[in-house]
Design a protein around this motif. Sequence first.
Motif, short mmCIF file in Angstrom:
data_model
loop_
_atom_site.label_atom_id
_atom_site.label_comp_id
_atom_site.label_asym_id
_atom_site.label_seq_id
_atom_site.Cartn_x
_atom_site.Cartn_y
_atom_site.Cartn_z
N GLY A 29 0.84 -1.19 0.02
CA GLY A 29 0.18 0.04 -0.04
C GLY A 29 0.96 1.22 0.00
O GLY A 29 0.19 2.28 -0.08
N TYR A 30 2.05 1.21 0.25
CA TYR A 30 3.12 2.08 0.28
C TYR A 30 3.72 2.38 -1.16
O TYR A 30 4.36 1.55 -1.70
CB TYR A 30 4.28 2.10 1.14
N TRP A 31 3.44 3.35 -1.93
CA TRP A 31 3.73 3.53 -3.18
C TRP A 31 4.70 4.72 -3.37
O TRP A 31 4.83 5.77 -2.44
CB TRP A 31 2.46 4.04 -4.08
N GLN A 32 5.73 4.50 -4.21
CA GLN A 32 6.77 5.49 -4.17
C GLN A 32 7.59 5.34 -5.77
O GLN A 32 7.47 4.56 -6.54
CB GLN A 32 7.93 4.99 -3.20
N SER A 33 8.35 6.44 -5.86
CA SER A 33 9.21 6.13 -6.90
C SER A 33 10.39 5.52 -6.70
O SER A 33 10.72 4.97 -5.33
CB SER A 33 9.68 7.70 -7.47
N VAL A 34 11.51 5.09 -7.45
CA VAL A 34 12.86 4.58 -6.88
C VAL A 34 13.47 5.34 -6.09
O VAL A 34 13.57 6.54 -6.35
CB VAL A 34 13.48 4.28 -8.32
N THR A 35 14.08 4.49 -4.91
CA THR A 35 14.68 5.53 -4.17
C THR A 35 15.77 4.32 -3.56
O THR A 35 15.60 3.18 -3.61
CB THR A 35 13.89 5.58 -2.73
N GLY A 36 17.13 4.94 -3.13
CA GLY A 36 17.96 4.05 -2.32
C GLY A 36 19.34 5.10 -2.05
O GLY A 36 19.55 6.03 -2.25
N SER A 37 19.81 4.30 -0.97
CA SER A 37 20.81 4.77 -0.53
C SER A 37 22.34 4.47 -1.08
O SER A 37 22.61 3.75 -1.84
CB SER A 37 21.22 4.17 1.18
N SER A 133 5.22 9.19 0.58
CA SER A 133 6.42 10.06 1.14
C SER A 133 6.06 11.42 0.48
O SER A 133 5.87 11.72 -0.69
CB SER A 133 7.75 9.53 0.52
N SER A 134 6.10 12.72 1.50
CA SER A 134 5.81 13.86 1.04
C SER A 134 6.88 14.50 -0.10
O SER A 134 6.54 15.15 -0.93
CB SER A 134 5.52 14.86 2.03
N SER A 135 8.23 13.87 0.34
CA SER A 135 9.18 14.74 -0.57
C SER A 135 9.08 13.94 -2.01
O SER A 135 9.35 14.83 -3.19
CB SER A 135 10.52 14.34 0.10
N ASN A 136 8.65 12.81 -2.13
CA ASN A 136 8.42 11.92 -3.35
C ASN A 136 7.19 12.74 -4.00
O ASN A 136 7.44 13.07 -5.44
CB ASN A 136 8.10 10.66 -2.90
N ALA A 137 6.24 13.08 -3.45
CA ALA A 137 5.07 13.69 -3.85
C ALA A 137 5.36 15.03 -4.42
O ALA A 137 5.22 15.30 -5.67
CB ALA A 137 3.91 13.83 -2.97
N GLU A 138 6.19 15.88 -3.77
CA GLU A 138 6.54 17.02 -4.32
C GLU A 138 7.59 17.17 -5.44
O GLU A 138 7.43 17.69 -6.14
CB GLU A 138 7.43 17.91 -3.15
N ALA A 139 8.30 16.16 -5.56
CA ALA A 139 9.33 15.77 -6.64
C ALA A 139 8.26 15.55 -8.02
O ALA A 139 8.63 16.22 -8.84
CB ALA A 139 10.41 14.66 -6.51
N ILE A 140 7.48 14.86 -7.65
CA ILE A 140 6.56 14.40 -8.79
C ILE A 140 5.81 15.74 -9.34
O ILE A 140 5.77 16.03 -10.43
CB ILE A 140 5.51 13.44 -8.45
N LEU A 141 5.39 16.47 -8.61
CA LEU A 141 4.47 17.74 -8.77
C LEU A 141 5.52 18.65 -9.36
O LEU A 141 5.11 19.68 -10.22
CB LEU A 141 3.98 18.52 -7.52
N GLN A 142 6.77 18.79 -9.32
CA GLN A 142 7.60 19.61 -9.94
C GLN A 142 8.12 19.00 -11.33
O GLN A 142 8.69 20.00 -11.91
CB GLN A 142 9.02 20.01 -9.11
N LEU A 143 7.89 17.84 -11.69
CA LEU A 143 8.29 17.30 -12.82
C LEU A 143 8.07 18.34 -14.19
O LEU A 143 8.96 18.11 -14.99
CB LEU A 143 7.47 16.08 -13.04
#
Length: 148
Positions: A29-37, A133-143
Amino acid sequence: MHKIPESVLVVIHTSELEVLLIERADKPGYWQSVTGSLDAVDEPLLATATRELFEETGIVADGATIVLQDWHLSNIYEIYPVWRHRYAPGVTHNTEHVFSVCVPRDVAVTLSPREHLNHVWLPYIEAADRCFSSSNAEAILQLPRHFP
């Protein structure tokens, strides 16, 4: 070994601004873009983004037809308590560096089953709404500002 509190976020999209989201296996249920350290403190951010893109989706950023774009944007956010055990004691914040990559809509997506359950293509505003993730959502909105 503890995770390094520095990571990349890679927003995968089409030229029509459809965004690929992937569902976490450890948190359905947690959806996101690709992330990784980063794997090492001296690993270049572009190398991290390239590696994570491939590991999580099977998409190869070849630098010719599929090119990662560094937004030169960083977010510092508090690590969710549920994931803090992955970091050294006392680490509570992560620095995330934002990238994007434009791919054809029919690009083959091969998820890492250990990390992700499903994927979906959504118009960018819907994709932002689905992200946990709010930072992920914000990045998508800036696309639209980062893709001509």
